[in-house]
Design a protein around this motif. Structure first.
Motif, short mmCIF file in Angstrom:
data_model
loop_
_atom_site.label_atom_id
_atom_site.label_comp_id
_atom_site.label_asym_id
_atom_site.label_seq_id
_atom_site.Cartn_x
_atom_site.Cartn_y
_atom_site.Cartn_z
N ALA A 251 0.84 -1.21 0.00
CA ALA A 251 0.00 0.00 0.00
C ALA A 251 0.87 1.25 0.00
O ALA A 251 0.55 2.24 -0.66
CB ALA A 251 -0.92 -0.01 1.23
N TYR A 252 1.98 1.18 0.71
CA TYR A 252 2.88 2.34 0.79
C TYR A 252 3.55 2.62 -0.55
O TYR A 252 3.89 3.76 -0.85
CB TYR A 252 3.92 2.08 1.88
CG TYR A 252 4.32 3.32 2.64
CD1 TYR A 252 3.38 4.25 3.04
CD2 TYR A 252 5.64 3.54 2.99
CE1 TYR A 252 3.74 5.38 3.76
CE2 TYR A 252 6.02 4.66 3.70
CZ TYR A 252 5.07 5.58 4.07
OH TYR A 252 5.44 6.69 4.78
N PHE A 253 3.76 1.59 -1.35
CA PHE A 253 4.23 1.76 -2.73
C PHE A 253 3.28 2.68 -3.48
O PHE A 253 3.71 3.60 -4.20
CB PHE A 253 4.31 0.39 -3.41
CG PHE A 253 4.74 0.42 -4.85
CD1 PHE A 253 6.06 0.18 -5.20
CD2 PHE A 253 3.82 0.64 -5.87
CE1 PHE A 253 6.46 0.19 -6.54
CE2 PHE A 253 4.20 0.66 -7.20
CZ PHE A 253 5.53 0.43 -7.53
N CYS A 254 1.99 2.44 -3.32
CA CYS A 254 0.97 3.26 -3.99
C CYS A 254 1.00 4.69 -3.48
O CYS A 254 0.89 5.65 -4.26
CB CYS A 254 -0.41 2.65 -3.77
SG CYS A 254 -0.57 0.95 -4.41
N THR A 255 1.14 4.84 -2.17
CA THR A 255 1.26 6.18 -1.59
C THR A 255 2.46 6.91 -2.16
O THR A 255 2.40 8.10 -2.47
CB THR A 255 1.39 6.08 -0.06
OG1 THR A 255 0.15 5.63 0.49
CG2 THR A 255 1.73 7.43 0.56
N GLY A 256 3.58 6.18 -2.29
CA GLY A 256 4.81 6.80 -2.78
C GLY A 256 4.67 7.36 -4.19
O GLY A 256 5.17 8.46 -4.47
N PHE A 257 3.99 6.62 -5.08
CA PHE A 257 3.83 7.12 -6.44
C PHE A 257 3.04 8.42 -6.44
O PHE A 257 3.46 9.42 -7.03
CB PHE A 257 3.13 6.09 -7.32
CG PHE A 257 2.90 6.60 -8.72
CD1 PHE A 257 3.85 6.40 -9.70
CD2 PHE A 257 1.74 7.30 -9.05
CE1 PHE A 257 3.67 6.89 -10.99
CE2 PHE A 257 1.54 7.80 -10.33
CZ PHE A 257 2.51 7.59 -11.30
N VAL A 258 1.90 8.42 -5.78
CA VAL A 258 1.02 9.59 -5.82
C VAL A 258 1.67 10.79 -5.13
O VAL A 258 1.66 11.91 -5.64
CB VAL A 258 -0.35 9.26 -5.18
CG1 VAL A 258 -1.24 10.50 -5.14
CG2 VAL A 258 -1.03 8.14 -5.96
N LEU B 291 8.74 5.53 -10.26
CA LEU B 291 7.91 5.61 -11.47
C LEU B 291 7.40 7.03 -11.72
O LEU B 291 7.11 7.38 -12.87
CB LEU B 291 6.71 4.67 -11.33
CG LEU B 291 7.02 3.18 -11.14
CD1 LEU B 291 5.73 2.40 -10.96
CD2 LEU B 291 7.81 2.64 -12.31
N SER B 292 7.30 7.83 -10.67
CA SER B 292 6.72 9.16 -10.83
C SER B 292 7.72 10.19 -11.32
O SER B 292 7.35 11.30 -11.67
CB SER B 292 6.13 9.63 -9.49
OG SER B 292 7.16 9.89 -8.55
N GLY B 293 9.01 9.85 -11.34
CA GLY B 293 10.02 10.78 -11.81
C GLY B 293 10.34 10.57 -13.27
O GLY B 293 9.70 11.13 -14.17
N TRP B 294 11.32 9.73 -13.52
CA TRP B 294 11.73 9.44 -14.90
C TRP B 294 10.58 8.84 -15.70
O TRP B 294 10.36 9.18 -16.86
CB TRP B 294 12.92 8.49 -14.86
CG TRP B 294 13.56 8.23 -16.21
CD1 TRP B 294 13.34 8.92 -17.38
CD2 TRP B 294 14.51 7.22 -16.51
NE1 TRP B 294 14.11 8.41 -18.39
CE2 TRP B 294 14.84 7.34 -17.88
CE3 TRP B 294 15.12 6.22 -15.77
CZ2 TRP B 294 15.75 6.50 -18.51
CZ3 TRP B 294 16.04 5.39 -16.40
CH2 TRP B 294 16.34 5.52 -17.75
N GLY B 295 9.81 7.93 -15.07
CA GLY B 295 8.71 7.27 -15.77
C GLY B 295 7.69 8.26 -16.31
O GLY B 295 7.32 8.23 -17.49
N LEU B 296 7.21 9.16 -15.44
CA LEU B 296 6.24 10.16 -15.90
C LEU B 296 6.87 11.14 -16.89
O LEU B 296 6.22 11.57 -17.85
CB LEU B 296 5.66 10.93 -14.71
CG LEU B 296 4.45 10.31 -14.00
CD1 LEU B 296 3.99 11.20 -12.86
CD2 LEU B 296 3.31 10.07 -14.97
N GLY B 297 8.15 11.48 -16.65
CA GLY B 297 8.83 12.38 -17.59
C GLY B 297 8.86 11.83 -19.00
O GLY B 297 8.57 12.53 -19.98
#
Length: 470
Positions: free
Chosen positions: A269-276, A412-418
């Motif tokens: 669940a914390y993985f999900c929190t980390g992305f958002v 995933l939210s850094g390079w991945g979203l970029g």
């Protein structure tokens, strides 16, 4: 001679079953620890507020900017796993000192390299920020390790909320300092007014480390790792009496924590929190710059710079108290509701048309709401649940495993979203165009749903039972 907290009805005790002077000494510990960890965030949240300027001055695209963020997040994730174990042997205070001194040095280096014209600039910045991520990963296990010894289970939800509040002091400081440096400011004194001119964005990597250095010295002088070091003894209601000075082997610590299925459910669940959480933190300033074309002097920038940390503080404290008072220290029921509210707010943001002032204010308000729900789960899962699961002997390892998963999600939210932003812009025929609000916000939706599912499962599975971390 230590002062025992038992029995509870001893006339010599105050505040129920705590010995005289204990709360005041614990308060001193907590204030210094909170300020120390808040200062870490001055050196952690100092990149996203100046992201548009960094990208323009260093000629970076979104993928390259994302690599700097993902490098830090990836190294932080690895550091949490490793340093959490080390913290259980080093002690929390020493771990916090190592992390603070390391981030002071590496922030200075980042700022100086960004000022230079060295070849391979991007590679250097990714490596420096990654090293900073690893060394800062001594901070959370150290903080949690110490406070697990000083706070019992029924007090930890409230502590987690206050912990979130201290984190957000650092976030406020970084955001406001970025705004002040961009515009200059005046400080009225007794007889004169000190005028500070507009300064380069690179100073955001020079000024905060000075504050960190001052605060960590105070912490090292005034904090005790355990109540026993300060002459007190308390009985933890979730652990049997034992020798608090006994040292356990790293292998045994890891085996015991890693064999607990609840740890991995909370970590998922914390993985999900980390992305958002990191998706919002990393891209909000670029979103304002490219979608609404506003700068640091705008009300929208101020709304984000103040609104993100303030609402995160309110949510963290409220969720902690609710889990303590209404759910007897259970974390999963509160977290499940928070994830569901996050999903609802994310869906509402996606319905807002991105055009016109009214839409801008509504969109920003809802995004701040998403952040509030996300930071509330960050508080009760990453702090309170980790303390419950690890206890005073293994809190460092427990916090390290759980918190590392937050930053695997953040990767995933850094390079991945970029990369995704660049791909979508190129596919629409606008190479190098603005970020897509639909992609940015839409990417958060599945993580909210997964987090809600995991916490609902943990809630129902352990209903009516007393299970640590659940």
């Amino acid at each position: 001679m230590s002062q025992s907290a038992t029995p509870a009805n001893d006339a010599s005790t105050v505040h129920g079953d705590l010995p005289p002077g204990y709360r005041a000494r614990r308060g001193q510990n907590w204030i210094l620890l909170g300020l120390t960890y808040a200062s870490y965030y001055l050196c952690r949240y100092n990149l996203s507020p100046i992201a548009p300027e960094l990208m323009r001055d260093l000629n970076l695209d979104k993928s390259q900017y994302g690599k700097i963020n993902s490098g830090r997040d990836g190294a932080y994730a690895v550091g949490q796993m490793v340093n959490g174990l080390f913290t259980d042997r080093l002690g929390g205070k020493r771990a916090l000192l190592i992390g603070a001194l390391g981030t002071v040095a590496l922030n200075f280096v980042f700022g100086l390299v960004a000022w230079s014209s060295l070849p391979g600039m991007l590679t250097l910045l990714v490596l420096i920020r990654s090293a900073d991520g690893y060394i800062q990963a001594f901070g959370a296990p150290g903080f949690i390790k110490i406070n697990t010894a000083w706070f019992r289970r029924r007090e930890r939800g409230a502590l987690a909320g206050i912990f979130g509040a201290m984190i957000n002091l650092g976030a406020i400081g970084a955001g406001q300092l970025a705004r002040l440096l961009a515009s200059g400011f005046a400080v009225p004194l007794l007889v004169v007014t000190l005028t500070v001119p507009k300064m380069d964005w690179r100073y955001l990597f020079i000024i905060p480390p000075i504050a960190v250095l001052f605060i960590v010295i105070l912490m090292y002088l005034g904090v005790k790792n355990t109540p026993e070091e300060a002459g007190y003894e308390i009985q933890h209601d979730d652990e049997p009496p034992d020798d608090s000075t006994e040292r356990v082997r790293l292998r045994d610590v890891f085996r015991k924590i890693a064999s607990n299925p609840t740890v991995w459910i909370v970590a998922g669940a914390y993985f999900c929190t980390g992305f958002v959480r990191r998706a919002i933190e990393s891209w909000w300033a670029i979103y304002l710059d490219e979608i609404w074309h506003v700068g640091k002097d705008s009300s929208l920038f101020a709304a984000f710079a103040w609104g993100l940390p303030i609402t995160a503080t309110v949510g963290s404290m409220a969720s902690g108290y609710i889990s303590d008072l209404l759910f007897a220290g259970r974390r999963a029921p509160v977290a499940a509701v928070l994830y569901l509210l996050q999903v609802v707010m994310t869906a509402l943001v996606l319905m807002v048309p991105h055009g016109g002032t009214a839409s801008a204010a509504l969109a920003v308000t809802l995004i701040i709401g998403v952040s509030m729900m996300c930071n509330s789960t960050h508080s009760i899962l990453g702090t309170a649940a980790a303390m419950d699961l690890g206890g005073r002997k293994m809190a460092g390892c427990s916090a390290g495993i759980i918190d590392s998963f937050q930053y695997y999600g953040a990767l995933l939210s850094g390079w991945g979203l970029g990369e995704l932003f660049i791909y979508v812009a190129r596919d629409s025929g606008v190479d190098g165009g603005p970020i897509s609000p639909t992609i940015w916000i839409g990417s958060m939706l599945p993580f909210g749903l997964i987090g809600a599912g995991l916490m609902t499962y943990l809630w129902l599975k352990n209903r009516g039972k007393r299970v640590a971390g659940a």
